[in-house]
Design a protein around this motif. Structure first.
Motif, PDB file in Angstrom:
ATOM      1  N   VAL A  40       0.860  -1.171   0.000  1.00 17.11           N
ATOM      2  CA  VAL A  40       0.000   0.000   0.000  1.00 17.11           C
ATOM      3  C   VAL A  40       0.904   1.230   0.000  1.00 17.11           C
ATOM      4  CG1 VAL A  40      -1.753   1.259   1.288  1.00 17.11           C
ATOM      5  CG2 VAL A  40      -1.792  -1.231   1.243  1.00 17.11           C
ATOM      6  N   GLY A  41       0.589   2.162  -0.850  1.00 22.89           N
ATOM      7  CA  GLY A  41       1.388   3.376  -0.928  1.00 22.89           C
ATOM      8  C   GLY A  41       2.401   3.300  -2.054  1.00 22.89           C
ATOM      9  N   PRO A  42       3.021   4.422  -2.311  1.00 31.81           N
ATOM     10  CA  PRO A  42       3.957   4.479  -3.436  1.00 31.81           C
ATOM     11  C   PRO A  42       5.268   3.760  -3.122  1.00 31.81           C
ATOM     12  CG  PRO A  42       3.908   6.578  -2.300  1.00 31.81           C
ATOM     13  CD  PRO A  42       2.845   5.724  -1.683  1.00 31.81           C
ATOM     14  N   SER A  43       5.851   3.180  -4.153  1.00 37.55           N
ATOM     15  CA  SER A  43       7.145   2.518  -3.993  1.00 37.55           C
ATOM     16  C   SER A  43       8.251   3.554  -4.080  1.00 37.55           C
ATOM     17  CB  SER A  43       7.328   1.461  -5.081  1.00 37.55           C
ATOM     18  OG  SER A  43       7.406   2.087  -6.344  1.00 37.55           O
ATOM     19  N   ALA A  44       9.472   3.123  -3.785  1.00 37.36           N
ATOM     20  CA  ALA A  44      10.617   4.032  -3.841  1.00 37.36           C
ATOM     21  C   ALA A  44      10.831   4.553  -5.265  1.00 37.36           C
ATOM     22  CB  ALA A  44      11.870   3.324  -3.335  1.00 37.36           C
ATOM     23  N   SER A  45      10.646   3.677  -6.251  1.00 39.02           N
ATOM     24  CA  SER A  45      10.839   4.121  -7.636  1.00 39.02           C
ATOM     25  C   SER A  45       9.741   5.094  -8.061  1.00 39.02           C
ATOM     26  CB  SER A  45      10.899   2.933  -8.592  1.00 39.02           C
ATOM     27  OG  SER A  45       9.683   2.234  -8.600  1.00 39.02           O
ATOM     28  N   SER A  46       8.538   4.905  -7.562  1.00 38.91           N
ATOM     29  CA  SER A  46       7.456   5.845  -7.874  1.00 38.91           C
ATOM     30  C   SER A  46       7.754   7.222  -7.300  1.00 38.91           C
ATOM     31  CB  SER A  46       6.130   5.349  -7.316  1.00 38.91           C
ATOM     32  OG  SER A  46       5.717   4.188  -7.967  1.00 38.91           O
ATOM     33  N   LEU A  47       8.285   7.249  -6.093  1.00 38.67           N
ATOM     34  CA  LEU A  47       8.637   8.534  -5.489  1.00 38.67           C
ATOM     35  C   LEU A  47       9.759   9.214  -6.267  1.00 38.67           C
ATOM     36  CD1 LEU A  47       8.508   7.559  -1.712  1.00 38.67           C
ATOM     37  CD2 LEU A  47       6.851   8.915  -3.004  1.00 38.67           C
ATOM     38  N   LYS A  48      10.716   8.424  -6.737  1.00 39.28           N
ATOM     39  CA  LYS A  48      11.813   8.970  -7.531  1.00 39.28           C
ATOM     40  C   LYS A  48      11.290   9.539  -8.849  1.00 39.28           C
ATOM     41  CE  LYS A  48      15.678   6.763  -7.096  1.00 39.28           C
ATOM     42  NZ  LYS A  48      16.798   5.820  -7.244  1.00 39.28           N
ATOM     43  N   GLN A  49      10.352   8.818  -9.470  1.00 38.17           N
ATOM     44  CA  GLN A  49       9.744   9.297 -10.720  1.00 38.17           C
ATOM     45  C   GLN A  49       9.023  10.622 -10.494  1.00 38.17           C
ATOM     46  OE1 GLN A  49       7.130   6.362 -12.523  1.00 38.17           O
ATOM     47  NE2 GLN A  49       8.400   4.736 -11.701  1.00 38.17           N
ATOM     48  N   ASN A  50       8.242  10.683  -9.429  1.00 33.68           N
ATOM     49  CA  ASN A  50       7.482  11.897  -9.135  1.00 33.68           C
ATOM     50  C   ASN A  50       8.398  13.088  -8.886  1.00 33.68           C
ATOM     51  OD1 ASN A  50       5.022  10.706  -9.472  1.00 33.68           O
ATOM     52  ND2 ASN A  50       4.678  10.331  -7.295  1.00 33.68           N
ATOM     53  N   LYS A  51       9.468  12.882  -8.114  1.00 32.70           N
ATOM     54  CA  LYS A  51      10.404  13.967  -7.841  1.00 32.70           C
ATOM     55  C   LYS A  51      11.038  14.477  -9.130  1.00 32.70           C
ATOM     56  CE  LYS A  51      11.868  13.018  -3.120  1.00 32.70           C
ATOM     57  NZ  LYS A  51      13.007  12.696  -2.261  1.00 32.70           N
ATOM     58  N   ALA A  52      11.440  13.560  -9.994  1.00 34.51           N
ATOM     59  CA  ALA A  52      12.084  13.954 -11.245  1.00 34.51           C
ATOM     60  C   ALA A  52      11.106  14.719 -12.132  1.00 34.51           C
ATOM     61  CB  ALA A  52      12.621  12.726 -11.975  1.00 34.51           C
ATOM     62  N   MET A  53       9.878  14.281 -12.201  1.00 41.33           N
ATOM     63  CA  MET A  53       8.910  14.944 -13.075  1.00 41.33           C
ATOM     64  C   MET A  53       8.472  16.301 -12.515  1.00 41.33           C
ATOM     65  SD  MET A  53       8.705  13.402 -15.809  1.00 41.33           S
ATOM     66  CE  MET A  53       9.846  12.101 -16.158  1.00 41.33           C
TER      67      MET A  53
END
Length: 78
Positions: A40-53
Motif C-alpha cells: 500500500v502506498g507508493p514505492s521508492a521508484s514511484s517517489l523517484k519518478q514523481n520527484k524527477a517529473m
C-alpha cells in the motif's frame, strides 16, 4: 543583459531535458515485482519518478518565464 537571459534559458532547457531523462529512467527501472507487490502506498521508484517529473515541470516553468521576460524586454526593438 539579453545574453545572460539567453544563457539562463539554455541552462533551464538543459535541466528540463536532464530531469525528463532521469524520470524516464526511473520509470523504466520499475520492476515487475514492484508492480505485482501488494504494498500500500507508493514505492521508492514511484517517489523517484514523481520527484524527477516535478523538477522537470519547475525547470520548464522557469524556461518559459525567462522566454517571456526576454520577449517583453525586446518587444519594442526589432
Amino acid at each position: 543583459m539579453n545574453t545572460f537571459i539567453i544563457l539562463l534559458i539554455i541552462a533551464a532547457a538543459i535541466a528540463t531535458v536532464v530531469m525528463l531523462v532521469r524520470g524516464i529512467v526511473a520509470f523504466l527501472r520499475t520492476t515487475e515485482e514492484e508492480l505485482k507487490s501488494g504494498n500500500v502506498g507508493p514505492s521508492a521508484s514511484s517517489l523517484k519518478q514523481n520527484k524527477a517529473m516535478f523538477a522537470r515541470i519547475g525547470f520548464q516553468a522557469v524556461a518559459v518565464l525567462l522566454v517571456a521576460l526576454l520577449m517583453l524586454m525586446n518587444g519594442g526593438s526589432q
